[in-house]
Design an enzyme around this catalytic site. Structure first.
Site, PDB file in Angstrom:
ATOM      1  N   TYR A  11      66.825 -16.489  52.287  1.00 57.48           N
ATOM      2  CA  TYR A  11      67.876 -17.482  52.012  1.00 57.48           C
ATOM      3  C   TYR A  11      68.917 -17.587  53.131  1.00 57.48           C
ATOM      4  CZ  TYR A  11      66.332 -15.840  47.369  1.00 57.48           C
ATOM      5  OH  TYR A  11      65.601 -15.425  46.294  1.00 57.48           O
ATOM      6  N   TYR A  69      68.854  -8.006  43.465  1.00 53.46           N
ATOM      7  CA  TYR A  69      67.776  -8.658  44.209  1.00 53.46           C
ATOM      8  C   TYR A  69      67.502  -7.982  45.554  1.00 53.46           C
ATOM      9  CZ  TYR A  69      68.818 -12.054  40.604  1.00 53.46           C
ATOM     10  OH  TYR A  69      69.065 -12.650  39.392  1.00 53.46           O
ATOM     11  N   ARG A  75      73.168 -10.775  38.861  1.00 59.04           N
ATOM     12  CA  ARG A  75      73.827 -10.427  40.126  1.00 59.04           C
ATOM     13  C   ARG A  75      75.245  -9.898  39.920  1.00 59.04           C
ATOM     14  NH1 ARG A  75      72.416 -13.037  44.829  1.00 59.04           N
ATOM     15  NH2 ARG A  75      71.569 -14.733  43.581  1.00 59.04           N
ATOM     16  N   PRO A 132      74.187 -12.702  32.841  1.00 63.93           N
ATOM     17  CA  PRO A 132      74.510 -12.336  34.220  1.00 63.93           C
ATOM     18  C   PRO A 132      73.562 -11.252  34.751  1.00 63.93           C
ATOM     19  CG  PRO A 132      76.045 -11.299  32.706  1.00 63.93           C
ATOM     20  CD  PRO A 132      75.149 -12.173  31.869  1.00 63.93           C
ATOM     21  N   CYS A 178      57.374  -5.720  61.809  1.00 63.26           N
ATOM     22  CA  CYS A 178      56.774  -6.361  62.963  1.00 63.26           C
ATOM     23  C   CYS A 178      57.038  -7.863  62.892  1.00 63.26           C
ATOM     24  CB  CYS A 178      55.287  -6.069  62.953  1.00 63.26           C
ATOM     25  SG  CYS A 178      54.541  -6.431  64.505  1.00 63.26           S
ATOM     26  N   GLU A 179      58.294  -8.233  62.996  1.00 67.02           N
ATOM     27  CA  GLU A 179      58.675  -9.613  62.754  1.00 67.02           C
ATOM     28  C   GLU A 179      60.086  -9.843  63.304  1.00 67.02           C
ATOM     29  OE1 GLU A 179      58.130 -12.765  59.272  1.00 67.02           O
ATOM     30  OE2 GLU A 179      57.068 -10.917  59.220  1.00 67.02           O
TER      31      GLU A 179
HETATM   32  C1  LIG Z   1      67.065 -17.732  33.061  1.00 71.54           C
HETATM   33  C2  LIG Z   1      67.909 -16.910  33.957  1.00 71.54           C
HETATM   34  N1  LIG Z   1      68.899 -16.183  33.427  1.00 71.54           N
HETATM   35  C3  LIG Z   1      69.669 -15.409  34.192  1.00 71.54           C
HETATM   36  C4  LIG Z   1      69.493 -15.326  35.562  1.00 71.54           C
HETATM   37  C5  LIG Z   1      70.381 -14.432  36.325  1.00 71.54           C
HETATM   38  O1  LIG Z   1      71.067 -15.060  37.302  1.00 71.54           O
HETATM   39  P1  LIG Z   1      72.168 -14.314  38.150  1.00 71.54           P
HETATM   40  O2  LIG Z   1      71.558 -13.100  38.732  1.00 71.54           O
HETATM   41  O3  LIG Z   1      72.497 -15.319  39.170  1.00 71.54           O
HETATM   42  O4  LIG Z   1      73.313 -14.011  37.240  1.00 71.54           O
HETATM   43  C6  LIG Z   1      68.494 -16.090  36.159  1.00 71.54           C
HETATM   44  C7  LIG Z   1      68.303 -16.103  37.633  1.00 71.54           C
HETATM   45  O5  LIG Z   1      68.833 -16.941  38.341  1.00 71.54           O
HETATM   46  C8  LIG Z   1      67.667 -16.898  35.337  1.00 71.54           C
HETATM   47  O6  LIG Z   1      66.688 -17.626  35.857  1.00 71.54           O
HETATM   48  N1  LIG Z   2      66.348 -13.688  44.106  1.00 72.24           N
HETATM   49  C1  LIG Z   2      67.490 -14.531  44.189  1.00 72.24           C
HETATM   50  C2  LIG Z   2      68.033 -14.875  42.854  1.00 72.24           C
HETATM   51  C3  LIG Z   2      67.036 -15.404  41.917  1.00 72.24           C
HETATM   52  C4  LIG Z   2      67.653 -15.648  40.623  1.00 72.24           C
HETATM   53  C5  LIG Z   2      66.680 -15.569  39.517  1.00 72.24           C
HETATM   54  N2  LIG Z   2      66.483 -16.777  38.784  1.00 72.24           N
HETATM   55  C6  LIG Z   2      68.538 -13.958  45.102  1.00 72.24           C
HETATM   56  O1  LIG Z   2      68.391 -12.931  45.632  1.00 72.24           O
HETATM   57  O2  LIG Z   2      69.552 -14.534  45.315  1.00 72.24           O
END
Ligand SMILES: Cc1ncc(COP(=O)(O)O)c(C=O)c1O
Ligand SMILES: N[C@@H](CCCC[NH3+])C(=O)O
Length: 472
Positions: free
Chosen positions: A348, A405, A307, A305, A375-376
Site C-alpha cells: 500500500y 496486519y 487495527r 475494530p 531478493c527484491e
Molecule cells: C468486515 C470487516 N470488519 C472489520 C474490519 C477491521 O477493520 P480495521 O482493522 O480497519 O478496524 C475489516 C477490515 O477492514 C472488515 O472487512
Molecule cells: N491488510 C490491510 C487491512 C485490511 C483490512 C481488512 N478488511 C492493511 O494492512 O491495511
C-alpha cells in the site's frame, strides 16, 4: 481499479510528517506502546528492555504491550458498550490474542475457517464469535453452523444456497445471520482496503435493490434467522465523517427493514508517523451514534475494530546487518526481516518510523532507506527513515505501530522463517507464537518419486493423450 503505484506512493491517509516532526525522538513520537519508558540502558515496554527481549528471543521479533492491548479493548467497550464491540481478528490473531479479547468482553470477528478454529481453540464460546467472508465454503459454514456461532454475516446468494443445503441435507441448525450490505460509501487510506462502494466484491448492494432482495430471501428461509445488517466501508479511515456516512446509509436500510441489529464494521485509522493524531474511540462512537440516529435507527450499534485495537500495541525489532552509503544518492540500512514480516509498505505504500531502542530520546537527523533482506528492490520497510546519526551494524532497531496486519500478513518469502511474537507485561515476557524454524519450512514438502498422472491411467487415445499421461 489501480492499486499500487510505486512512483506515487500513497500513504496511510495522512500527509507525510514534516521534517521537524520526523526529528522527534521515539519517546516524543506518540507512536510507542502505552507502557513504554526510558531507562539508562534504553527503551523498555511492559517493564522489559527491548534489547533484553532481542537477546532472549532473537530478531526479527514482534513485541506486544499486553497492557496497551487490554486498555484499547476497554476503551472500545467503554465507547460503544458491552457486546457492541467485536475484535476484527484479521488484524492480529493467535490463541493468546483471542483469549485476551474475550477476557476483555469483546466479541470476535473471524474471517475464515482458520481464524474460527483459532478462536474456538482459545476457548472463545461460539456465541461470542461472528463469521465473515465473501466466499465462505461449505466446510467453513458447516463448522460455524454446527458450533452455533453468534452470527454468520452472509455475503451472497450463493452462500445462502450453501447454508440452505447444509440445513436441509445435514440437518444443521438454522444459522443466525446478519446480511452484509455494500452501502455505496467507500473510505480508507488505499484503494485496496476500501470495501463499501458499489464496485466491491463484498456484500449485497444497497443500490439496485439487491440488499432488499436478500432480506426477503433470508426472511423466508427456514435455514436462516435474520437478525441484522452489517456494513464496513474500509480500513485506516482517519476522518470519522466517512465512517459516519457509511453507518448512516446502512442504518437507514436497517430501520426501513425493521432489523434488530446493526453492525457498522471497523476501519478507524491509527497514526503511523510522528505528529499524526487519529480520532479516539469516543469520537468515533459519538459521530456514528449521531449519524445512525439521524438516519432513523433507534437502537445500539456494534463495531468491529481491528487495527485500532492492535496496531500501536505492537512493534517489530530488527538487527542491522549492512549499511551501504552511495555518495550523492542515499544510504541503505539492511535488516534481518523485511516484506515477509511487514508487507504493508510494498502493498500500500504505507509509511513507518524507526527508532534505536538503545537511545529512545536521541534526535534523528540522519536519512536512510530501511530495507529488508529479500531478493527484491521493493523490499522497503521505511522509505525515508529518520535515524540517530550513530546507527551502526549490529544495532537493534524498532519499527513501532506494526501490531496490526504485520504478523497477520507475514509470509515465508525467500523461505524466511516467520518471527516469534512475545507479549510483555509487568516486567515479564511470554512467547505467544514461537519463531518458525527451517524444519518448519520443510514440514509441508512432499518428496516422493511417483508423480501424477501415473503411466497406467491413460485417458483417451492418440499421441496427445499418451503424452499427457506421461507414457509417450
Ligand atoms: C468486515 C470487516 N470488519 C472489520 C474490519 C477491521 O477493520 P480495521 O482493522 O480497519 O478496524 C475489516 C477490515 O477492514 C472488515 O472487512
Ligand atoms: N491488510 C490491510 C487491512 C485490511 C483490512 C481488512 N478488511 C492493511 O494492512 O491495511
Amino acid at each position: 481499479m489501480r492499486f499500487y503505484d510505486p512512483l506515487r506512493r500513497p500513504q496511510d491517509g495522512c500527509e507525510p510528517a514534516s521534517g521537524e516532526e520526523r526529528m522527534t525522538s521515539a519517546i516524543e513520537s506518540g507512536l510507542l506502546p502505552g507502557t513504554s519508558e526510558t531507562r539508562p540502558e534504553g527503551l523498555a515496554v511492559g517493564g522489559v528492555l527491548l534489547t533484553e527481549l532481542a537477546r532472549r528471543f532473537g530478531t526479527p521479533l514482534f513485541v506486544y504491550d499486553e497492557e496497551h492491548l487490554r486498555r484499547r479493548c476497554r476503551d472500545a467497550v467503554a465507547a460503544f458498550g458491552r457486546d457492541n464491540v467485536a475484535y476484527a481478528s484479521k488484524a492480529f490473531l493467535c490463541t493468546a490474542m483471542a483469549r485476551l479479547a474475550h477476557e476483555e468482553g469483546l466479541l470476535l470477528d473471524v474471517a475464515s475457517g482458520g481464524e474460527l478454529r483459532v478462536a474456538l481453540h482459545a476457548g472463545v464460546p461460539a456465541d461470542r464469535i461472528v463469521l465473515h467472508g465473501n466466499n465462505k465454503d461449505a466446510a467453513e459454514l458447516r463448522t460455524a453452523m454446527s458450533a452455533r456461532v453468534r452470527h454468520v454475516v452472509v455475503d451472497s446468494f450463493d452462500e445462502m444456497d450453501r447454508i440452505e443445503r447444509l440445513h436441509a441435507e445435514e440437518h444443521l441448525p438454522p444459522a443466525r445471520i446478519q446480511l452484509r450490505v455494500a452501502p455505496g460509501v467507500a473510505a480508507g487510506a488505499h484503494e485496496a482496503i476500501r470495501t463499501g462502494g458499489n464496485d466491491s466484491k463484498f456484500g449485497f448492494g444497497l443500490a439496485g435493490g439487491t440488499a432488499a432482495a436478500a432480506v426477503r430471501r433470508a426472511a423466508g428461509s427456514p435455514a436462516m434467522i435474520l437478525e441484522g445488517v452489517h456494513a464496513h466501508v474500509g480500513s485506516q479511515v482517519l476522518d470519522t465523517a466517512e465512517l459516519a456516512a457509511g453507518a448512516a446509509a446502512v442504518a437507514r436500510f436497517a430501520a426501513d427493514t425493521r432489523m434488530d441489529r446493526l453492525t457498522v464494521g471497523g476501519g478507524l485509522g491509527v497514526a503511523y508517523e510522528a505528529g499524526q493524531t487519529p480520532p479516539s474511540f469516543a469520537e468515533w462512537a459519538a459521530r456514528v451514534r449521531t449519524a445512525v440516529r439521524d438516519a432513523g435507527w433507534g437502537s445500539s450499534v456494534t463495531v468491529e475494530p481491528g487495527r485500532s485495537i492492535a496496531a500501536r500495541a505492537g512493534l517489530t525489532l530488527y538487527r542491522v546487518g549492512t549499511i551501504k552509503r552511495i555518495e550523492g544518492v542515499r544510504t541503505y540500512i539492511g535488516v534481518d526481516g523485511g516484506m515477509s514480516d511487514n508487507l504493508r509498505p510494498a502493498l500500500y505504500g504505507s509509511r513507518y518510523e524507526v527508532f534505536l531502542p538503545r537511545s529512545p530520546r536521541a534526535p534523528r537527523p540522519m536519512r536512510a532507506r530501511l530495507v529488508g533482506k529479500h531478493c527484491e528492490s521493493g523490499d522497503v520497510i521505511v522509505d525515508d527513515a529518520a535515524l540517530p546519526a550513530d546507527v551502526a551494524v549490529d544495532d537493534l532497531l524498532a519499527t513501532p505501530v506494526t501490531g496490526a496486519y504485520g504478523y497477520a500478513m507475514a509470509s515465508n518469502y525467500n523461505k524466511l522463517p516467520r518471527p516469534a511474537v512475545v507479549f510483555v507485561r509487568d516486567g515479564r515476557a511470554r512467547i505467544v507464537v514461537r519463531r518458525e524454524t527451517e524444519e518448519d519450512l520443510l514440514r509441508l514438502d512432499v518428496d516422493e518419486p511417483a508423480g501424477f498422472p501415473e503411466p497406467t491411467r491413460t485417458v483417451g487415445t492418440g499421441a496427445g493423450a499418451a503424452q499427457r499421461a506421461g507414457t509417450a
